[in-house]
Enzyme design. Structure first.
Site, mmCIF file in Angstrom:
data_model
loop_
_atom_site.group_PDB
_atom_site.id
_atom_site.type_symbol
_atom_site.label_atom_id
_atom_site.label_comp_id
_atom_site.label_asym_id
_atom_site.label_seq_id
_atom_site.Cartn_x
_atom_site.Cartn_y
_atom_site.Cartn_z
ATOM 1 N N CYS A 75 0.826 -1.203 0.000
ATOM 2 C CA CYS A 75 0.000 0.000 0.000
ATOM 3 C C CYS A 75 0.872 1.270 0.000
ATOM 4 O O CYS A 75 1.771 1.400 -0.822
ATOM 5 C CB CYS A 75 -0.972 -0.039 1.179
ATOM 6 S SG CYS A 75 -2.276 1.207 1.119
ATOM 7 N N ILE A 76 0.630 2.199 0.930
ATOM 8 C CA ILE A 76 1.420 3.428 0.966
ATOM 9 C C ILE A 76 2.880 3.117 1.282
ATOM 10 O O ILE A 76 3.784 3.842 0.863
ATOM 11 C CB ILE A 76 0.837 4.439 1.987
ATOM 12 C CG1 ILE A 76 1.535 5.800 1.867
ATOM 13 C CG2 ILE A 76 0.931 3.909 3.397
ATOM 14 C CD1 ILE A 76 0.926 6.872 2.769
#
Length: 664
Positions: free
Chosen positions: A338-339
């Site tokens: 993800c991030i």
């Protein structure tokens, strides 16, 4: 009333005026407590973020009204359709009243709509009428919004989102008076469900920031290190931003090249280590990898100046330095999520730009956006007005409250992640079941002001990471197209946070050897999909086609988990070389001094541990002003890893206003 009385089975044939008076008195007390709690939480007025969102919503609906005025036939046609539907519904209802059987419904809920699963919604004529009438009106409202021409795409998306929220909020399933299941429960318990519900509502309001964070699971059933985040390991390094965990080996030999996992700092790392049966961390250790993982701190206002560069320097690069010192290996395999994957792409591009790319042997991106041109439904919160309001609030508080972020994300799936729990907790008076995934989901983290502003502006608003030189990290302009490091992309077909067709662009841009794999299910379940479950399946295609649709058309479907495919990729390409293994690395015997046992202390920090109660937050601005004149401190180089003592490194040329709690 006592708990003993609550647990007794009431005699529904008896009416006790004294008992009714007692119930009404208690109900009034709890109702007043909820009202007072609501007033207390809103004494400071609406936040800058909320105000900007409400203003933006008003402007969007004003534009919708203008377009409807210019093209009134959209409204007229839908009104006629609604009238016809309602007439048909009345006719069907009369036919059923006269005893006719098997009358076909005028409208039915969508297959995945679980609001009307109770049999009475289909068997009881009154509830059947209420349900269909609501569905007809909801369809009409949404059709009007979707049928209006002349709106900009982003405006249309926002109007559609806000309209959906309003329509679903007015569902009869959300009301005490029109939900058959709730009415039955109220009669059965003589209103005890409502008393319990009001008590739970008051408790949840106390634990919320903006909006309402509904309790989703029995948090008391979980203890970090005991039944979640259970894989044995040791914290071998820490600084102000991260703890680095090295896991205990489960094989006699391990691959020479260590594996460093970079998880997201939105929520906590143990989504990859919930329990032994579905722990990616445990599975990787069992495959013979020397597994390290970053555990990000839960930041408070004193970390307001920590931005993208600080997260790279004190996060990924500091962790890589520590892994090198612990193992003696000059390179690592990176696995990111993800991030955390977005930061990892920035880091690898930074290493390429500074001629240090040999430090990474391979990189894996799990559900990671690098192209933010179509980021999914979260983009409804991204516009200039909302960002300005959010930034004003961030400048005041120094952080984005993780509870606000969680509430926003839950609204992207409002019926499943908000209203279902609202009904269960507050109307039915039930306690949610123990569920480790939902426990993790509610164990929120904050975002430092500088980080959040950088991320929203540069990624979501301007999509600069995909642009050569669009992002500058630590004074260096980066270009992800210059990444030659071998890469494995795993995305998920139902992901609404990192849409797979958007993540595919990252695979196209990288200039090194790339493999793209698509898993079934969504952002969490499609990634955390252990082989023993044999669920969801995945698609592979050795070619990187010109478009994601072309890639999918030529892909092969496989049963089960993508994890073994990743293992085959990393070993067959010798990024983790089976022919080059070393004796298992015990974290207790490495060069770095063990600080504490996994899961460490950073992951145990709750939001209230670092920002306090709402009352304490109101008193913070004065304290922050008093500390504003502290001298600036320049951080040491990330390569100067201090293993024996926790690092106190601070962002370059930034003012750090307070110290985080030290690890116990």
């Amino acid at each position: 009333m006592t708990e003993e009385k609550n647990d007794q089975q009431p005699d529904h044939n008896l009416f006790d005026p004294a008992e009714m008076f007692e119930w009404m008195t208690e109900a009034n007390e709890r109702y007043q407590a909820v009202i007072q709690q609501f007033i207390s939480q809103n004494e400071g007025g609406t936040s800058e973020t909320s105000s900007s969102i409400f203003n933006d919503m008003g402007e969007n609906f004003q534009q919708l009204g203008q377009q409807l005025a210019a093209n009134p036939m959209v409204m007229f046609d839908e009104q006629m359709s609604l009238m016809q539907g309602q007439m048909h519904l009345w006719q069907n209802t009369v036919r059923e009243l006269l005893g006719q059987k098997d009358v076909e419904a005028v409208i039915e809920p969508a297959r995945d709509d679980r609001r009307f699963n109770d049999p009475e919604w289909s068997e009881n004529l009154i509830y059947k009428f209420i349900k269909q009438s609501y569905l007809l009106q909801s369809r009409g409202v949404l059709n009007v919004v979707n049928g209006v021409e002349g709106l900009e795409d982003h405006t249309r998306q926002q109007v559609d989102f806000y309209t959906r929220q309003l329509v679903n909020a007015h569902s009869p399933s959300n009301s005490l008076f029109t939900n058959p299941e709730v009415i039955r429960r109220t009669l059965e318990t003589r209103g005890q469900n409502l008393l319990k519900g009001m008590k739970q509502l008051s408790s949840d309001m106390k634990q919320s920031a903006e909006g309402l964070n509904v309790t989703m699971t029995d948090a008391s059933a979980f203890t970090l290190g005991e039944n979640v985040a259970t894989t044995p390991g040791q914290v071998v390094f820490q600084n102000k931003l991260i703890q680095l965990i090295q896991y205990q080996p489960t094989t006699e030999k391990q691959y020479k090249t260590p594996l460093l996992i970079v998880p997201p700092w939105i929520n906590k790392y143990y989504i990859l280590d919930l329990r032994e049966s579905n722990s990616l961390v445990k599975w990787l250790t069992d495959q013979g990898h020397s597994v390290f993982i970053i555990s990000w701190v839960n930041p408070g206002p004193e970390m307001r100046d920590y931005g993208w560069s600080e997260y790279m320097n004190q996060g990924t690069l500091a962790a890589m330095d520590a892994v090198k010192e612990q193992t003696g290996e000059a390179d690592v395999n990176l696995l990111s999520y993800c991030i955390g994957g977005t930061l990892t792409a920035s880091t690898v591009a930074y290493l390429a730009a500074t001629k240090q790319d040999k430090r990474v042997k391979s990189v894996t991106y799990m559900a990671t956006l690098q192209d933010f041109s179509d980021p999914g439904e979260i983009s409804v919160f991204i516009n200039e007005a909302s960002l300005r309001g959010m930034e004003k609030q961030l400048d005041t508080t120094g952080y984005l409250d993780g509870r606000v972020m969680a509430f926003s994300f839950n609204l992207l799936r409002e019926n499943d992640l908000f209203w279902s729990f609202y009904i269960n907790n507050y109307l039915k008076g039930e306690r949610p079941a123990a569920f480790d995934l939902l426990y993790w989901n509610t164990d929120g983290t904050n975002m430092p002001a500088a980080m959040h502003k950088f991320y929203l502006r540069n990624m979501y608003q301007h999509n600069r990471l995909i642009q050569p030189g669009g992002i500058e990290v630590d004074g260096v302009k980066i270009d992800i197209s210059q990444i030659k490091t071998p890469a494995y992309f795993i995305s998920t077909i139902q992901d609404h946070i990192a849409k797979w067709k958007s993540t595919y662009t990252g695979a196209q841009v990288h200039s090194g050897p790339v493999k793209f794999v698509l898993s079934g299910s969504g952002h969490i379940a499609g990634v955390v999909n252990p082989p023993n479950k044999v669920k969801y399946g995945y698609w592979t295609n050795d070619l990187i086609a010109e478009t994601p649709d072309a890639w999918f058309a030529g892909a092969d479907k496989h049963e089960g988990s993508w994890w073994p495919d990743w293992q085959e990729w990393i070993t067959s390409n010798k990024y983790a070389d089976p022919a080059s293994q070393v004796a298992a690395r015990d974290p207790n015997k490495g060069k770095l001094k063990v600080i504490e046992a996994a899961p460490g202390s950073y992951v145990k920090l709750k939001i209230t541990d670092v920002i306090g109660t709402k009352k304490a937050q109101a008193e913070k601005p004065k304290a922050e002003e008093a500390k504003a004149e502290e001298p600036k401190v320049t951080e040491p180089k990330t390569s100067e890893v201090k293993a024996a003592q926790p690092s106190t490194a601070k962002p370059k040329a930034k003012t750090v206003k307070a110290k985080m709690p030290k690890a116990k």
